[in-house]
Design a protein around this motif. Structure first.
Motif, PDB file in Angstrom:
ATOM      1  N   LYS A 557       0.858  -1.176   0.000  1.00  0.00           N
ATOM      2  CA  LYS A 557       0.000   0.000   0.000  1.00  0.00           C
ATOM      3  C   LYS A 557       0.898   1.229   0.000  1.00  0.00           C
ATOM      4  O   LYS A 557       1.675   1.446   0.926  1.00  0.00           O
ATOM      5  N   GLU A 559       1.148   5.350  -0.108  1.00  0.00           N
ATOM      6  CA  GLU A 559       0.433   6.598   0.135  1.00  0.00           C
ATOM      7  C   GLU A 559       1.306   7.770  -0.320  1.00  0.00           C
ATOM      8  O   GLU A 559       2.469   7.870   0.059  1.00  0.00           O
ATOM      9  N   ASN A 560       0.744   8.626  -1.159  1.00  0.00           N
ATOM     10  CA  ASN A 560       1.422   9.818  -1.686  1.00  0.00           C
ATOM     11  C   ASN A 560       2.585   9.480  -2.608  1.00  0.00           C
ATOM     12  O   ASN A 560       3.642  10.124  -2.558  1.00  0.00           O
ATOM     13  N   PRO A 579      -2.628  10.039  -3.737  1.00  0.00           N
ATOM     14  CA  PRO A 579      -2.859   9.765  -2.314  1.00  0.00           C
ATOM     15  C   PRO A 579      -2.780   8.292  -1.930  1.00  0.00           C
ATOM     16  O   PRO A 579      -2.271   7.959  -0.858  1.00  0.00           O
ATOM     17  N   GLU A 580      -3.273   7.384  -2.803  1.00  0.00           N
ATOM     18  CA  GLU A 580      -3.194   5.957  -2.443  1.00  0.00           C
ATOM     19  C   GLU A 580      -3.154   5.088  -3.696  1.00  0.00           C
ATOM     20  O   GLU A 580      -3.942   5.289  -4.629  1.00  0.00           O
ATOM     21  N   LYS A 612      -6.216   4.081  -5.909  1.00  0.00           N
ATOM     22  CA  LYS A 612      -7.373   3.972  -5.022  1.00  0.00           C
ATOM     23  C   LYS A 612      -7.946   5.333  -4.643  1.00  0.00           C
ATOM     24  O   LYS A 612      -9.118   5.430  -4.264  1.00  0.00           O
ATOM     25  N   GLU A 613      -7.112   6.373  -4.718  1.00  0.00           N
ATOM     26  CA  GLU A 613      -7.562   7.698  -4.294  1.00  0.00           C
ATOM     27  C   GLU A 613      -6.812   8.757  -5.096  1.00  0.00           C
ATOM     28  O   GLU A 613      -5.591   8.665  -5.283  1.00  0.00           O
ATOM     29  N   PHE A 614      -7.560   9.780  -5.567  1.00  0.00           N
ATOM     30  CA  PHE A 614      -6.954  10.869  -6.320  1.00  0.00           C
ATOM     31  C   PHE A 614      -7.957  12.022  -6.395  1.00  0.00           C
ATOM     32  O   PHE A 614      -9.171  11.775  -6.386  1.00  0.00           O
ATOM     33  N   PRO A 617     -11.671  12.060  -9.601  1.00  0.00           N
ATOM     34  CA  PRO A 617     -12.245  10.722  -9.428  1.00  0.00           C
ATOM     35  C   PRO A 617     -12.268   9.886 -10.703  1.00  0.00           C
ATOM     36  O   PRO A 617     -12.401   8.662 -10.629  1.00  0.00           O
ATOM     37  N   ILE A 620      -9.504   7.082 -10.734  1.00  0.00           N
ATOM     38  CA  ILE A 620      -9.489   6.013  -9.735  1.00  0.00           C
ATOM     39  C   ILE A 620      -9.742   4.675 -10.435  1.00  0.00           C
ATOM     40  O   ILE A 620     -10.646   4.535 -11.247  1.00  0.00           O
TER      41      ILE A 620
END
Length: 728
Positions: A557, A559-560, A579-580, A612-614, A617, A620
C-alpha cells in the motif's frame, strides 16, 4: 510468427545447441553467480554476511565474473537481467528512474531505492546513472528497506561493491569500439604500498558520436563523452582497525532536450528535428572515509562522505521543432529554447555498532545524518536562431538569447536518523529479525526568482523574492522477518516492512501555474510517500544443485506516491502526489545447470497496480504511472575449451521482455511490450579475451520515456562492436 517468439526461440535454440554439444568445462557464472567456498555467492545487503540462498529476502546478485561475462557496464545492463525491476532512461544524464515492484521515481524526486557504493549511500538520484567499471559485486534487494537503509529505500536497495586494493601488484586494460562510432578505454592497477597500506586506481573514458540522428542539423543528437576516475587506499595498521579512503569523479558531456511530441507512446515515426543541439554537462565528485574497528564482541563502523554534483542542460523548448515550424512561432511569432541548472553539495555521516554475525543473538545500533544544499534554476529564452546559451544563477541578458521566463530556488535539507536491528536464531531452522528506524528530514526552500519573473495567476497568492518555505517530514520505519529452514536446501521467509521517501518543494509559483492550466494534484509542495509491504518467499536448491528456484509474492500500500508533470508555460519539472495506490505481484527466478559449461537463468516478475484515491475521481482504478505489468528474463551461457588447448569459447544470449507500461495518471497511452536481445561471443585466453557483442540485437524501435504532454525520448537502437581485455 510474432517477433517475440522468434527472439525467445533464438535464446532457447542456443541453449539446446549448447546442451547437445556440451564438452567437459566447468560452469563459470549464472544469474546469481557463485563466489563462496561452498559454491554460493555471499551477499551483504541485509548488513550481515550470508549466502544468497540462505538470505530471507528477494535478492538478485552478480559477481565480478558475471559482470564481465555479461558485459555489464551500465545500470541498464544489470537491471535488464533482474525480474520486477525496470529502468526508465531519460534524455538528461542526471535522470534514470529505477522502478522496483511498482515503486516509481521521477525527475527531481528523491530516489526510489537506496544506492550504496562501497558502504557509502548515494545522496542524490542524479548520481546513479554512471559508468560501471572495476566492479566486484552488485546486489539488488527488492521491497521497502527503511529499517535498514532509511529514507528513500522505499522500493529496495542496490548495493555496489567496487574491487578492493590487492595484496599483489595487478592490473587490467580494456578497449572497445562500437558502431556509434564510439570507443571505450578502461584501465586499473592495484597493489601494496607497504605491509599495511594498499592502493587501487581505475579509470574509464568513453566517447561516441551518437546513435540517434538529428535530421535537421545533419548530425547525431546524442554524442557523449565521459571520463570517470576512482582511487582507493586501504590502510590496516592493526588486525582490528581498517581505514578505507575513496575518491571519485565523473565528468560527462552530452546533449539533451531533443524530444518528439506524440499522442501515442508507441509512435516512433518522427525523426529528431531540433534546431539547437544544446548541451548536457554533469560533474560529480565524491570523497569518503570508511573506518572499521573489530573487537571480540563485534565491530564499530563509521562512514563519512562529501559529495558535489552540478548539471547544466540547454536545448530546444516545446514543441522541439525548428523555429519556423514551432508552436510558439505560430502563436507569438517567435520560438523558445530553455536552460536548466542544478547544483548540489552534501555531507553525510553514518555510525554503526554491531555484534558478531556468528552469534545466536545479533544486534546493531546506529545513527545517521546528511546535510544537503541544493540550487535549481529553470527558464525559457527567446530563440533568435543564434543558438542557446546556458543560464546558471541569474537571468540571461544576452541579446542573442534573451530571457523569457526564469525560476530559481535554493534548498537546504538536514536529515537525521537513529536505528536498531536485532535478530535471534531460535534453532537451526527458525530465526526472527526485526529492525526499527526513525528518520526526520527538515527542509527549507528560499525563493531566488527575481520579482519580474515571479508567476502571477489571478486568484492565487503571488510569491516574492526571498520568501522562505519550511517543511519537516518524519517517519518510523519498522521491518520484521521470520525465516524457516525445514531442510538444508529450502529457505522460507515472510514479513512486513515500511519504506519512507521525503517530500519536498516544487519551484515557487508552480502551484499557481498548474491551477491556472487545469493541472490537478500539483502544488508548490509535494508530500512524503510511505509504503507498507507484506511479503512471503521461498528459496530452494534442487537436484544436487543443478536447479536453483526461488519465488516471492508481495502486497504494498503506497500513500502519496509521486507523479510527474511538465508545465510548458514556465518550463518547470514538477511532482504531484497520488494519495493511495495498491500494488500486488510476484516473482519467480531460477538457474539451471543441465551440463558442464552450460548455465540457463530465467525470471518472471508481475506487478498489478490500482489507483485507489486521487483528486480527480475519473482516474481512480487506473494503473499507477511508470508501472510495467510484467518482466521476463531468459539468459543462457555456454563455455567450453577449444579442442585440447587452454583457450575457451563462450557464447551468451540474454533476452528481456518488459510488458505493457503506463506512464501517467490518466493512462492516456500505454506502451506495447518491448523485447530486447543482447548477445556476446568471447574467445578467452585466461589473461586476455576478445569479445564481439550486439546490444538490442534485433534493433527494436521503441520510446524509452513518455511524459505528460506527449514528450517521448527514443531508446538507443542496435549497438554492436568489439572488446578486448588484458589482465596482468
Amino acid at each position: 510468427m510474432p517477433a517475440i517468439w522468434n527472439k525467445v526461440l533464438l535464446a532457447g535454440s542456443v541453449s539446446a545447441f549448447a546442451l547437445l554439444g556440451a564438452m567437459p568445462a566447468y560452469a563459470q557464472d549464472q544469474a546469481a553467480t557463485e563466489s563462496a567456498s561452498d559454491g554460493e555467492i555471499v551477499v551483504t545487503a541485509l548488513r550481515r554476511d550470508s549466502t544468497l540462498q540462505d538470505t530471507p529476502a528477494a535478492i538478485t546478485a552478480f559477481n565480478a565474473e558475471t559482470i564481465e561475462n555479461a558485459g555489464i557496464d551500465r545500470a541498464a545492463d544489470f537491471i535488464g537481467l533482474t525480474s520486477n525491476v525496470q529502468l526508465i532512461e531519460t534524455q538528461n544524464a542526471g535522470n534514470a528512474f529505477v522502478i522496483i515492484r511498482g515503486i516509481t521515481q521521477n525527475r527531481n524526486s528523491e530516489p526510489s531505492v537506496a544506492v550504496v557504493v562501497d558502504g557509502v549511500q548515494q545522496v542524490n538520484a542524479a548520481q546513479f546513472s554512471q559508468e560501471l567499471f572495476d566492479i566486484e559485486q552488485i546486489e539488488i534487494l527488492k521491497g521497502p528497506q527503511g529499517g535498514l537503509y532509511g529514507r528513500n529505500a522505499i522500493g529496495g536497495a542496490i548495493i555496489i561493491n567496487t574491487k578492493q586494493p590487492s595484496d599483489q601488484f595487478e592490473g587490467r586494460v580494456f578497449a572497445g569500439i562500437d558502431n556509434g562510432f564510439g570507443y571505450t578505454l578502461r584501465a586499473g592497477i592495484s597493489g601494496p604500498i607497504s605491509d599495511t597500506l594498499k592502493f587501487r586506481l581505475s579509470g574509464s573514458y568513453r566517447d561516441t558520436d551518437g546513435y540517434i540522428p538529428n535530421t535537421f542539423l545533419g548530425e547525431d543528437a546524442d554524442p557523449l563523452e565521459d571520463i570517470s576516475l576512482r582511487g582507493k587506499l586501504l590502510w590496516t595498521p592493526t588486525d582490528q582497525l581498517t581505514v578505507d579512503l575513496r575518491a571519485s569523479m565523473s565528468l560527462l558531456r552530452t546533449q539533451a532536450l531533443y524530444y518528439n511530441i506524440v499522442a501515442d507512446v508507441n509512435d516512433t515515426s518522427l525523426p529528431v528535428r531540433v534546431n539547437n543541439a544544446g548541451q548536457n554537462d554533469r560533474d560529480i565528485y565524491n570523497v569518503s572515509a570508511k573506518i572499521d574497528y573489530k573487537a571480540d564482541w563485534g565491530s564499530i563502523t563509521s562512514v563519512t562522505s562529501y559529495d558535489t554534483l552540478s548539471e547544466i542542460l540547454t536545448g530546444d523548448a516545446f514543441n522541439f521543432l525548428p523555429i519556423q515550424e514551432s508552436l510558439f512561432f505560430a502563436i507569438f511569432g517567435f520560438d523558445l529554447n530553455q536552460s536548466q541548472f542544478l547544483d548540489v553539495e552534501a555531507i553525510s555521516q553514518d555510525l554503526r555498532i554491531q555484534s558478531n554475525d556468528d552469534n545466536a543473538f545479533t544486534w546493531s545500533l546506529g545513527g545517521y545524518f546528511i546535510d544537503t544544499n541544493r540550487y535549481i534554476s529553470t527558464g525559457n529564452m527567446v530563440d533568435t536562431g543564434a543558438g542557446v546559451f546556458p543560464v546558471f544563477r541569474t537571468p540571461s541578458t544576452d541579446p542573442r538569447n534573451p530571457q523569457a521566463t526564469f525560476l530559481a530556488d535554493s534548498q537546504n535539507n538536514f536529515a537525521w536518523a537513529v536505528y536498531a536491528n536485532v535478530g535471534y536464531e531460535f534453532s537451526d531452522a527458525f530465526r526472527v529479525d526485526a529492525s526499527l528506524r526513525y528518520d526526520k528530514d527538515r527542509r527549507r526552500n528560499r525563493t531566488l526568482t527575481p520579482t519580474a519573473f515571479i508567476p502571477v495567476v489571478p486568484g492565487f497568492p503571488t510569491g516574492r523574492t526571498g520568501e522562505v518555505r519550511r517543511e519537516t517530514f518524519d517517519e518510523w520505519q519498522p521491518k520484521v522477518t521470520l525465516t524457516y529452514k525445514p531442510a538444508e536446501n529450502v529457505t522460507i521467509y515472510g514479513g512486513y516492512s515500511r519504506g519512507f521517501r521525503s517530500g519536498g518543494f516544487n519551484q515557487t509559483g508552480v502551484g499557481a501555474v498548474a491551477a491556472g492550466t487545469g493541472v490537478v494534484g500539483v502544488a508548490d509542495i509535494y508530500e512524503a510517500e510511505v509504503a507498507d509491504t507484506f511479503e512471503l518467499g521461498v528459496k530452494t536448491t534442487l537436484f544436487d544443485r543443478m536447479l536453483t528456484l526461488n519465488a516471492s509474492a508481495y502486497t504494498t500500500k503506497s500513500e502519496n506516491g509521486y507523479f510527474f508533470v511538465f508545465l510548458a508555460a514556465n518550463s518547470t519539472q514538477n511532482l504531484g502526489n497520488v494519495p493511495e495506490v495498491q500494488l500486488q505481484g510476484f516473482e519467480i527466478d531460477g538457474t539451471l545447470r543441465p551440463a558442464r559449461g552450460l548455465d540457463i537463468n530465467f525470471g518472471l516478475g508481475v506487478t498489478y497496480s490500482e489507483i485507489k484515491e486521487f483528486p480527480d475521481p475519473t482516474v481512480i482504478g487506473n494503473e499507477a504511472p511508470f508501472i510495467s505489468r510484467y518482466t521476463i528474463n531468459l539468459g543462457t551461457q555456454y563455455e567450453s575449451n577449444l579442442g585440447d588447448s587452454d583457450l575457451k569459447g563462450r557464447i551468451r544470449v540474454d533476452y528481456n521482455r518488459t510488458g505493457k507500461t503506463w506512464f501517467d495518471v490518466p493512462n492516456s497511452t500505454v506502451r506495447r511490450p518491448v523485447d530486447l536481445v543482447n548477445a556476446r561471443l568471447t574467445l578467452d585466453g585466461g589473461a586476455w579475451s576478445l569479445t564481439g557483442f550486439a546490444d538490442n540485437l534485433f534493433n527494436e524501435k521503441y520510446n524509452a520515456e513518455f511524459s505528460p504532454g506527449g514528450f517521448v525520448f527514443k531508446a538507443r537502437p542496435r549497438v554492436y562492436g568489439l572488446e578486448a581485455l588484458y589482465k596482468f
